[in-house]
Design a protein around this motif. Structure first.
Motif, PDB file in Angstrom:
ATOM      1  N   ASP A 191       0.797  -1.226   0.000  1.00  0.00           N
ATOM      2  CA  ASP A 191       0.000   0.000   0.000  1.00  0.00           C
ATOM      3  C   ASP A 191       0.830   1.277   0.000  1.00  0.00           C
ATOM      4  O   ASP A 191       0.271   2.377  -0.027  1.00  0.00           O
ATOM      5  N   GLN A 192       2.164   1.168   0.016  1.00  0.00           N
ATOM      6  CA  GLN A 192       2.988   2.371   0.016  1.00  0.00           C
ATOM      7  C   GLN A 192       3.318   2.807  -1.411  1.00  0.00           C
ATOM      8  O   GLN A 192       2.933   2.159  -2.381  1.00  0.00           O
ATOM      9  N   SER A 193       4.058   3.894  -1.565  1.00  0.00           N
ATOM     10  CA  SER A 193       4.296   4.483  -2.885  1.00  0.00           C
ATOM     11  C   SER A 193       5.530   3.890  -3.549  1.00  0.00           C
ATOM     12  O   SER A 193       6.624   3.948  -2.992  1.00  0.00           O
ATOM     13  N   PRO A 194       5.376   3.339  -4.768  1.00  0.00           N
ATOM     14  CA  PRO A 194       6.555   2.850  -5.502  1.00  0.00           C
ATOM     15  C   PRO A 194       7.322   4.010  -6.113  1.00  0.00           C
ATOM     16  O   PRO A 194       6.820   5.138  -6.199  1.00  0.00           O
ATOM     17  N   GLN A 195       8.549   3.753  -6.550  1.00  0.00           N
ATOM     18  CA  GLN A 195       9.311   4.776  -7.255  1.00  0.00           C
ATOM     19  C   GLN A 195       8.613   5.075  -8.576  1.00  0.00           C
ATOM     20  O   GLN A 195       8.180   4.163  -9.281  1.00  0.00           O
ATOM     21  N   LEU A 196       8.525   6.343  -8.909  1.00  0.00           N
ATOM     22  CA  LEU A 196       7.739   6.740 -10.065  1.00  0.00           C
ATOM     23  C   LEU A 196       8.265   6.132 -11.365  1.00  0.00           C
ATOM     24  O   LEU A 196       7.479   5.720 -12.227  1.00  0.00           O
ATOM     25  N   HIS A 197       9.588   6.029 -11.501  1.00  0.00           N
ATOM     26  CA  HIS A 197      10.148   5.505 -12.750  1.00  0.00           C
ATOM     27  C   HIS A 197       9.924   4.000 -12.910  1.00  0.00           C
ATOM     28  O   HIS A 197      10.143   3.456 -13.989  1.00  0.00           O
ATOM     29  N   ARG A 198       9.478   3.340 -11.841  1.00  0.00           N
ATOM     30  CA  ARG A 198       9.188   1.910 -11.928  1.00  0.00           C
ATOM     31  C   ARG A 198       7.691   1.618 -11.936  1.00  0.00           C
ATOM     32  O   ARG A 198       7.273   0.467 -11.830  1.00  0.00           O
ATOM     33  N   THR A 199       6.909   2.650 -12.098  1.00  0.00           N
ATOM     34  CA  THR A 199       5.458   2.497 -12.003  1.00  0.00           C
ATOM     35  C   THR A 199       4.850   2.023 -13.314  1.00  0.00           C
ATOM     36  O   THR A 199       5.145   2.563 -14.382  1.00  0.00           O
ATOM     37  N   ASN A 200       3.999   0.996 -13.225  1.00  0.00           N
ATOM     38  CA  ASN A 200       3.258   0.497 -14.376  1.00  0.00           C
ATOM     39  C   ASN A 200       1.769   0.819 -14.307  1.00  0.00           C
ATOM     40  O   ASN A 200       1.067   0.704 -15.303  1.00  0.00           O
ATOM     41  N   TYR A 201       1.316   1.196 -13.121  1.00  0.00           N
ATOM     42  CA  TYR A 201      -0.129   1.296 -12.942  1.00  0.00           C
ATOM     43  C   TYR A 201      -0.475   2.390 -11.931  1.00  0.00           C
ATOM     44  O   TYR A 201       0.185   2.527 -10.900  1.00  0.00           O
ATOM     45  N   PHE A 202      -1.498   3.153 -12.252  1.00  0.00           N
ATOM     46  CA  PHE A 202      -2.054   4.149 -11.349  1.00  0.00           C
ATOM     47  C   PHE A 202      -3.490   3.759 -11.006  1.00  0.00           C
ATOM     48  O   PHE A 202      -4.203   3.172 -11.821  1.00  0.00           O
ATOM     49  N   ASP A 203      -3.907   4.116  -9.800  1.00  0.00           N
ATOM     50  CA  ASP A 203      -5.279   3.866  -9.377  1.00  0.00           C
ATOM     51  C   ASP A 203      -5.624   4.919  -8.319  1.00  0.00           C
ATOM     52  O   ASP A 203      -4.734   5.587  -7.784  1.00  0.00           O
ATOM     53  N   THR A 204      -6.903   5.051  -8.035  1.00  0.00           N
ATOM     54  CA  THR A 204      -7.282   5.945  -6.945  1.00  0.00           C
ATOM     55  C   THR A 204      -7.107   5.225  -5.619  1.00  0.00           C
ATOM     56  O   THR A 204      -7.454   4.050  -5.480  1.00  0.00           O
TER      57      THR A 204
END
Length: 303
Positions: A191-204
């Motif tokens: 539930d914590q924040s991943p590094q932005l450059h490793r992000t594959n998915y966004f959700d609310t």
């Protein structure tokens, strides 16, 4: 310097772990006063997170949640220290699984299991599950810089025979276990924040568009593992109960990210029920609304 800090702190932590619970929680109250009223540890971050995610509450209501959170955070930190010496019987009395038979039935299908949980109530004491199931238990964690305290954390989290694996080693560890027919029960706090450059998915999450960890779901799909969510509730001070909710036993049949989204909805419901027990000190929403910047990567991941 790292070793000096460790040898100074360790005797104190061990003595704290040996305190009887009434004195133990009295100490927690004293630490709360210092952390909240004197130091003000991450108070601005907590206050902003609460304002952003609970705007329907009045400022007075959010302040009450804030104070309760800091009290709980101090309890939780000391309870992790208590794990150094707490007995198995005492831990079982204080951390109760309401439906452990659900996991035991899943084990009979001879498929490894990923447990998704949140940084809520007490995720540290989930390690006692090893005493109820047959599969080997593995706790995924993020390594800390001080190697001596890192070892202490690993020792604490393996007190009841769980194996601690660093986040970056998780994929190889699970693959190796599957090849060797070692069935595992893997704990992921996602539930914590991943590094932005490793992000594959966004959700609310709590009404805000944020990057989301998808590793648990994607590993389950690749290696055909079952998934469950565990909802932990604080019954009273020093006492918790955990309830398992099945997410999927055939994740390959579920559309991409649906399991992750379902997990987030469950975490949200947990937080709205009693927000004071969530870990508000982390900057979970620091990459809010940055999905457009990552759209090429997201599209690639979906193809």
């Amino acid at each position: 310097m790292q070793f000096i800090l460790y040898i100074i702190a360790y005797p104190f932590l061990w003595c704290v772990s040996m305190l009887p619970f009434p004195v133990f929680y009295l100490l927690s109250d004293c630490i709360y006063f210092i952390v909240y009223h004197v130091i003000g540890y991450r108070k601005k971050t907590v206050r902003k997170n609460l304002a952003d995610t609970l705007p329907h509450l009045s400022e007075q209501e959010r302040r009450r949640i804030e104070r309760k959170f800091f009290q709980h955070m101090c309890d939780m930190f000391l309870e992790m220290v208590k794990t150094m010496t707490i007995s198995e019987a005492e831990m079982k009395k204080r951390f109760v699984f309401t439906n452990i038979e659900l996991v035991q039935e899943m084990e009979k299908k001879n498929k490894s299991i990923i447990m998704m949980c949140a940084h809520y109530a007490s995720w540290e004491w989930l390690i006692i599950i090893d005493k109820y199931i047959n599969f080997r238990t593995f706790a995924v964690y993020k390594k800390i810089q001080n190697k001596y305290f890192d070892k202490l954390i690993r020792d604490i989290r393996s007190r009841f025979n769980s194996t601690v694996i660093e986040a970056k080693e998780t994929v190889d560890a699970i693959r190796r276990n599957e090849i060797n027919n070692i069935k595992g029960f893997y704990g992921f706090a996602s539930d914590q924040s991943p590094q932005l450059h490793r992000t594959n998915y966004f959700d609310t999450f709590m009404g805000i568009n944020v990057p989301v960890f998808t590793g648990a779901e994607m590993l389950a799909k690749k290696l055909d593992l079952s998934l469950v969510f565990v909802k932990v509730q604080k019954v009273k001070r020093g006492h918790y109960q955990a309830t398992f909710v099945p997410l999927s036993e055939n994740p390959k049949e579920v559309p991409n990210y649906e399991i992750t989204s379902t997990y987030l909805r469950m975490v949200e419901a947990q937080i709205y029920e009693a927000p004071e027990f969530y870990l508000w000190t982390h900057k979970r929403w620091k990459h809010r609304d940055k999905q457009s910047d990552r759209s090429p990567r997201i599209k690639k991941a979906l193809n």
